[in-house]
Design a protein around this motif. Structure first.
Motif, PDB file in Angstrom:
ATOM      1  N   ARG A   1      49.250  34.689  41.433  1.00 18.04           N
ATOM      2  CA  ARG A   1      49.077  34.111  42.776  1.00 18.04           C
ATOM      3  C   ARG A   1      48.043  34.890  43.592  1.00 18.04           C
ATOM      4  NH1 ARG A   1      55.276  33.026  44.801  1.00 18.04           N
ATOM      5  NH2 ARG A   1      55.769  31.582  43.142  1.00 18.04           N
ATOM      6  N   ALA A   2      48.118  36.203  43.515  1.00 16.09           N
ATOM      7  CA  ALA A   2      47.220  37.029  44.330  1.00 16.09           C
ATOM      8  C   ALA A   2      45.774  36.849  43.887  1.00 16.09           C
ATOM      9  CB  ALA A   2      47.636  38.499  44.227  1.00 16.09           C
ATOM     10  N   ILE A   3      45.549  36.877  42.563  1.00 13.56           N
ATOM     11  CA  ILE A   3      44.160  36.743  42.082  1.00 13.56           C
ATOM     12  C   ILE A   3      43.643  35.333  42.381  1.00 13.56           C
ATOM     13  CG2 ILE A   3      42.620  36.883  40.090  1.00 13.56           C
ATOM     14  CD1 ILE A   3      44.707  38.843  38.834  1.00 13.56           C
ATOM     15  N   ALA A   4      44.495  34.333  42.159  1.00 15.05           N
ATOM     16  CA  ALA A   4      44.074  32.943  42.422  1.00 15.05           C
ATOM     17  C   ALA A   4      43.733  32.764  43.900  1.00 15.05           C
ATOM     18  CB  ALA A   4      45.174  31.975  41.994  1.00 15.05           C
ATOM     19  N   GLN A   5      44.511  33.380  44.775  1.00 15.99           N
ATOM     20  CA  GLN A   5      44.239  33.274  46.219  1.00 15.99           C
ATOM     21  C   GLN A   5      42.877  33.877  46.550  1.00 15.99           C
ATOM     22  OE1 GLN A   5      47.579  34.318  48.762  1.00 15.99           O
ATOM     23  NE2 GLN A   5      46.203  35.189  50.285  1.00 15.99           N
ATOM     24  N   LEU A   6      42.574  35.016  45.934  1.00 22.48           N
ATOM     25  CA  LEU A   6      41.287  35.672  46.218  1.00 22.48           C
ATOM     26  C   LEU A   6      40.127  34.917  45.580  1.00 22.48           C
ATOM     27  CD1 LEU A   6      42.423  39.359  45.700  1.00 22.48           C
ATOM     28  CD2 LEU A   6      41.826  38.288  47.873  1.00 22.48           C
ATOM     29  N   ALA A   7      40.399  34.252  44.469  1.00 26.02           N
ATOM     30  CA  ALA A   7      39.338  33.545  43.755  1.00 26.02           C
ATOM     31  C   ALA A   7      39.018  32.203  44.395  1.00 26.02           C
ATOM     32  CB  ALA A   7      39.754  33.327  42.295  1.00 26.02           C
ATOM     33  N   SER A   8      39.939  31.691  45.187  1.00 22.90           N
ATOM     34  CA  SER A   8      39.763  30.325  45.704  1.00 22.90           C
ATOM     35  C   SER A   8      38.765  30.313  46.861  1.00 22.90           C
ATOM     36  CB  SER A   8      41.089  29.749  46.172  1.00 22.90           C
ATOM     37  OG  SER A   8      41.518  30.436  47.323  1.00 22.90           O
TER      38      SER A   8
ATOM     39  N   LYS B   1      34.782  38.132  33.407  1.00 22.44           N
ATOM     40  CA  LYS B   1      35.073  36.729  33.055  1.00 22.44           C
ATOM     41  C   LYS B   1      34.960  35.814  34.280  1.00 22.44           C
ATOM     42  CE  LYS B   1      37.720  37.255  28.922  1.00 22.44           C
ATOM     43  NZ  LYS B   1      39.028  37.689  28.533  1.00 22.44           N
ATOM     44  N   THR B   2      34.803  34.529  33.989  1.00 22.88           N
ATOM     45  CA  THR B   2      34.805  33.514  35.053  1.00 22.88           C
ATOM     46  C   THR B   2      36.199  33.454  35.673  1.00 22.88           C
ATOM     47  OG1 THR B   2      33.259  32.271  33.714  1.00 22.88           O
ATOM     48  CG2 THR B   2      34.298  31.081  35.527  1.00 22.88           C
ATOM     49  N   LEU B   3      36.240  33.243  36.989  1.00 25.31           N
ATOM     50  CA  LEU B   3      37.527  33.211  37.682  1.00 25.31           C
ATOM     51  C   LEU B   3      38.146  31.813  37.578  1.00 25.31           C
ATOM     52  CD1 LEU B   3      36.459  35.423  40.673  1.00 25.31           C
ATOM     53  CD2 LEU B   3      38.328  35.949  39.085  1.00 25.31           C
TER      54      LEU B   3
ATOM     55  N   VAL C   1      52.632  43.048  44.598  1.00 32.41           N
ATOM     56  CA  VAL C   1      51.375  43.157  43.853  1.00 32.41           C
ATOM     57  C   VAL C   1      50.217  43.208  44.852  1.00 32.41           C
ATOM     58  CG1 VAL C   1      49.811  42.040  42.205  1.00 32.41           C
ATOM     59  CG2 VAL C   1      52.276  41.952  41.827  1.00 32.41           C
ATOM     60  N   ALA C   2      49.389  44.250  44.720  1.00 33.79           N
ATOM     61  CA  ALA C   2      48.184  44.391  45.546  1.00 33.79           C
ATOM     62  C   ALA C   2      46.975  44.206  44.649  1.00 33.79           C
ATOM     63  CB  ALA C   2      48.134  45.770  46.184  1.00 33.79           C
ATOM     64  N   VAL C   3      46.052  43.350  45.077  1.00 38.58           N
ATOM     65  CA  VAL C   3      44.863  43.077  44.251  1.00 38.58           C
ATOM     66  C   VAL C   3      43.602  43.261  45.084  1.00 38.58           C
ATOM     67  CG1 VAL C   3      43.605  41.317  42.946  1.00 38.58           C
ATOM     68  CG2 VAL C   3      46.088  41.443  42.761  1.00 38.58           C
ATOM     69  N   LEU C   4      42.631  43.972  44.525  1.00 47.58           N
ATOM     70  CA  LEU C   4      41.283  44.066  45.082  1.00 47.58           C
ATOM     71  C   LEU C   4      40.350  43.418  44.070  1.00 47.58           C
ATOM     72  CD1 LEU C   4      40.158  45.757  47.648  1.00 47.58           C
ATOM     73  CD2 LEU C   4      42.551  46.142  47.068  1.00 47.58           C
ATOM     74  N   LEU C   5      39.714  42.318  44.473  1.00 52.55           N
ATOM     75  CA  LEU C   5      38.858  41.567  43.549  1.00 52.55           C
ATOM     76  C   LEU C   5      37.405  41.650  43.997  1.00 52.55           C
ATOM     77  CD1 LEU C   5      38.605  39.441  41.190  1.00 52.55           C
ATOM     78  CD2 LEU C   5      38.824  37.700  42.970  1.00 52.55           C
ATOM     79  N   THR C   6      36.552  42.131  43.102  1.00 49.65           N
ATOM     80  CA  THR C   6      35.111  42.163  43.370  1.00 49.65           C
ATOM     81  C   THR C   6      34.474  41.079  42.529  1.00 49.65           C
ATOM     82  OG1 THR C   6      35.257  44.552  43.638  1.00 49.65           O
ATOM     83  CG2 THR C   6      33.044  43.629  43.375  1.00 49.65           C
ATOM     84  N   ARG C   7      33.777  40.154  43.211  1.00 55.09           N
ATOM     85  CA  ARG C   7      33.233  39.012  42.470  1.00 55.09           C
ATOM     86  C   ARG C   7      31.741  38.883  42.688  1.00 55.09           C
ATOM     87  NH1 ARG C   7      36.238  33.959  44.952  1.00 55.09           N
ATOM     88  NH2 ARG C   7      34.723  32.819  43.710  1.00 55.09           N
ATOM     89  N   SER C   8      31.124  38.237  41.722  1.00 55.02           N
ATOM     90  CA  SER C   8      29.726  37.870  41.835  1.00 55.02           C
ATOM     91  C   SER C   8      29.696  36.377  41.530  1.00 55.02           C
ATOM     92  CB  SER C   8      28.919  38.669  40.818  1.00 55.02           C
ATOM     93  OG  SER C   8      27.638  38.164  40.750  1.00 55.02           O
ATOM     94  N   GLY C   9      29.599  35.562  42.567  1.00 48.22           N
ATOM     95  CA  GLY C   9      29.747  34.122  42.368  1.00 48.22           C
ATOM     96  C   GLY C   9      31.122  33.823  41.819  1.00 48.22           C
ATOM     97  N   ASP C  10      31.165  33.126  40.674  1.00 45.04           N
ATOM     98  CA  ASP C  10      32.454  32.766  40.080  1.00 45.04           C
ATOM     99  C   ASP C  10      32.932  33.781  39.053  1.00 45.04           C
ATOM    100  OD1 ASP C  10      32.817  30.537  41.552  1.00 45.04           O
ATOM    101  OD2 ASP C  10      31.884  29.167  40.091  1.00 45.04           O
ATOM    102  N   THR C  11      32.222  34.892  38.955  1.00 41.04           N
ATOM    103  CA  THR C  11      32.589  35.885  37.938  1.00 41.04           C
ATOM    104  C   THR C  11      33.315  37.065  38.570  1.00 41.04           C
ATOM    105  OG1 THR C  11      30.659  35.253  36.659  1.00 41.04           O
ATOM    106  CG2 THR C  11      31.651  37.373  36.117  1.00 41.04           C
ATOM    107  N   CYS C  12      34.345  37.525  37.856  1.00 43.93           N
ATOM    108  CA  CYS C  12      35.062  38.725  38.294  1.00 43.93           C
ATOM    109  C   CYS C  12      34.269  39.943  37.821  1.00 43.93           C
ATOM    110  CB  CYS C  12      36.461  38.745  37.667  1.00 43.93           C
ATOM    111  SG  CYS C  12      37.287  40.332  37.841  1.00 43.93           S
ATOM    112  N   GLN C  13      33.695  40.683  38.776  1.00 47.24           N
ATOM    113  CA  GLN C  13      33.014  41.925  38.390  1.00 47.24           C
ATOM    114  C   GLN C  13      34.039  42.992  38.062  1.00 47.24           C
ATOM    115  OE1 GLN C  13      30.357  43.342  41.420  1.00 47.24           O
ATOM    116  NE2 GLN C  13      28.758  41.895  40.888  1.00 47.24           N
ATOM    117  N   LYS C  14      35.044  43.084  38.955  1.00 50.76           N
ATOM    118  CA  LYS C  14      36.063  44.123  38.790  1.00 50.76           C
ATOM    119  C   LYS C  14      37.317  43.667  39.522  1.00 50.76           C
ATOM    120  CE  LYS C  14      37.018  48.890  39.910  1.00 50.76           C
ATOM    121  NZ  LYS C  14      36.959  49.849  40.974  1.00 50.76           N
ATOM    122  N   VAL C  15      38.466  43.998  38.962  1.00 47.86           N
ATOM    123  CA  VAL C  15      39.705  43.721  39.681  1.00 47.86           C
ATOM    124  C   VAL C  15      40.613  44.948  39.547  1.00 47.86           C
ATOM    125  CG1 VAL C  15      40.837  42.532  37.728  1.00 47.86           C
ATOM    126  CG2 VAL C  15      41.540  42.009  40.061  1.00 47.86           C
ATOM    127  N   ALA C  16      41.239  45.323  40.657  1.00 50.74           N
ATOM    128  CA  ALA C  16      42.187  46.446  40.643  1.00 50.74           C
ATOM    129  C   ALA C  16      43.541  45.907  41.080  1.00 50.74           C
ATOM    130  CB  ALA C  16      41.723  47.540  41.593  1.00 50.74           C
TER     131      ALA C  16
END
Ligand SMILES: Cc1cc2nc3c(=O)[nH]c(=O)nc-3n(C[C@H](O)[C@H](O)[C@H](O)COP(=O)(O)OP(=O)(O)OC[C@H]3O[C@@H](n4cnc5c(N)ncnc54)[C@H](O)[C@@H]3O)c2cc1C
Length: 284
Positions: A277-284, A236-238, A198-213
């Protein structure tokens, strides 16, 4: 384990290679790193009468950075992408994905272009290339065209590349500073290929997910974008709950594969676990 006999050509220019492909048509196969084609020939699953070795075409190798993107030559090896300071700095998920492939011998010979064209469902590159929304530049008898990664992978071992075309470059936009990526995989114990990746690209603004691929390989017979996860989490909030709820959709609408290594249910579950796991790792 001995391949059938074949005629061998080693062109030094792209035009020469394209002419040879046009002349020999379906009888010919392009050879890059040979780490998928040669085993296939040894097993006689492929018996090309003509091999067109493109490894002497220097223009197809290396990484450059024009106009806010990375341009990766199709012949660039996994190891070159793993170890390039430019790639590590600008799009580290590419180096990370390369490092997850096989062993050092495989990474020294195998090429990103060869892996993408081979389109093995258990290969690592497709998930990352899909998540990055890469453009694949190909050359053929009628000139050049660009295929979006999301249109490239079509079926098991089948891409949108026409038989007389050669993949020349992979174009990847350099993500903005608030976009981070990660590639995680469950290694198949014997081969090291991805049981699921699983490959994840997470774009965030503070604690909010702007976009995830989210790109996924190893689950279906073709790598795919987990659009259910992407739409569920966007805006949504991460939080752990929101991430878990989105990751649950990682195999939605997908016909998961069954083979000697894993059942469809197990593969689908791995997609959810690794997306979480991937999204949580990027969100942490
Ligand atoms: C022991 C072993 C372990 C491996 N482990 C992994 C792993 O963990 N993860 C993983 O992802 N892969 C793994 N691989 C596969 C490896 O990454 C291959 O290098 C890759 O799949 C194919 O790249 P290649 O350059 O060797 O292509 P080749 O074998 O030369 O070609 C593969 C196919 O692509 C076509 N082709 C190649 N380049 C082009 C081009 N530019 N344009 C048009 N057609 C082209 C060829 O005609 C052929 O059909 C492993 C391979 C081996 C042998």
């Amino acid at each position: 384990m001995i391949p059938g006999s074949f005629e061998y050509f080693a062109p030094t220019s792209l035009n020469e290679a394209l002419d040879l492909l046009k002349t020999h048509g379906d009888d010919a196969k392009v050879l890059a790193g040979g780490h998928s084609l040669i085993p296939t020939m040894k097993l006689r699953l492929a018996e090309p009468a003509v091999i067109i070795d493109i490894t002497r075409i220097g223009d197809l190798r290396g990484v450059s950075e024009p106009d806010g993107k990375l341009v990766i030559g199709a012949l660039t090896t996994h190891y070159e992408l793993e170890s390039s300071a430019l790639v590590q700095q600008k799009v580290p998920i590419l180096s990370q994905t390369a490092a997850a492939i096989g062993d050092v011998q495989v990474r020294n010979k195998g090429t990103i272009g060869g892996s993408l064209v081979h389109a093995d469902p258990a290969a690592d590159w497709p998930a990352t290339i899909l998540a990055l929304d890469a453009d694949l530049k190909v050359a053929g008898p009628d000139g050049e065209r660009v295929i979006k990664a999301t249109d490239f992978f079509q079926e098991l071992y089948t891409t949108a590349l026409e038989p007389e075309e050669i993949l020349t470059e992979i174009h990847v936009s350099i993500p903005a500073a608030n976009t981070k990526g990660v590639y995680l995989k469950q290694y198949q114990a014997a081969s090291g290929f991805a049981l699921t990746g699983v490959a994840v690209l997470l774009t965030r603004s503070g604690d909010t997910c702007q976009k995830v691929a989210v790109g996924v390989n190893g689950v279906a017979d073709v790598a795919y974008r987990a659009t259910g996860v992407e739409s569920e989490l966007a805006g949504k909030t991460l939080s752990a709950e929101n991430i878990a709820a989105a990751a649950e959709k990682a195999a939605d609408g997908v016909d998961a594969m069954e083979d000697i290594h894993a059942s469809p249910a197990y593969r689908a579950n791995l997609a959810k676990v690794y997306a979480q796991r991937a999204i949580a790792q990027l969100a942490s």
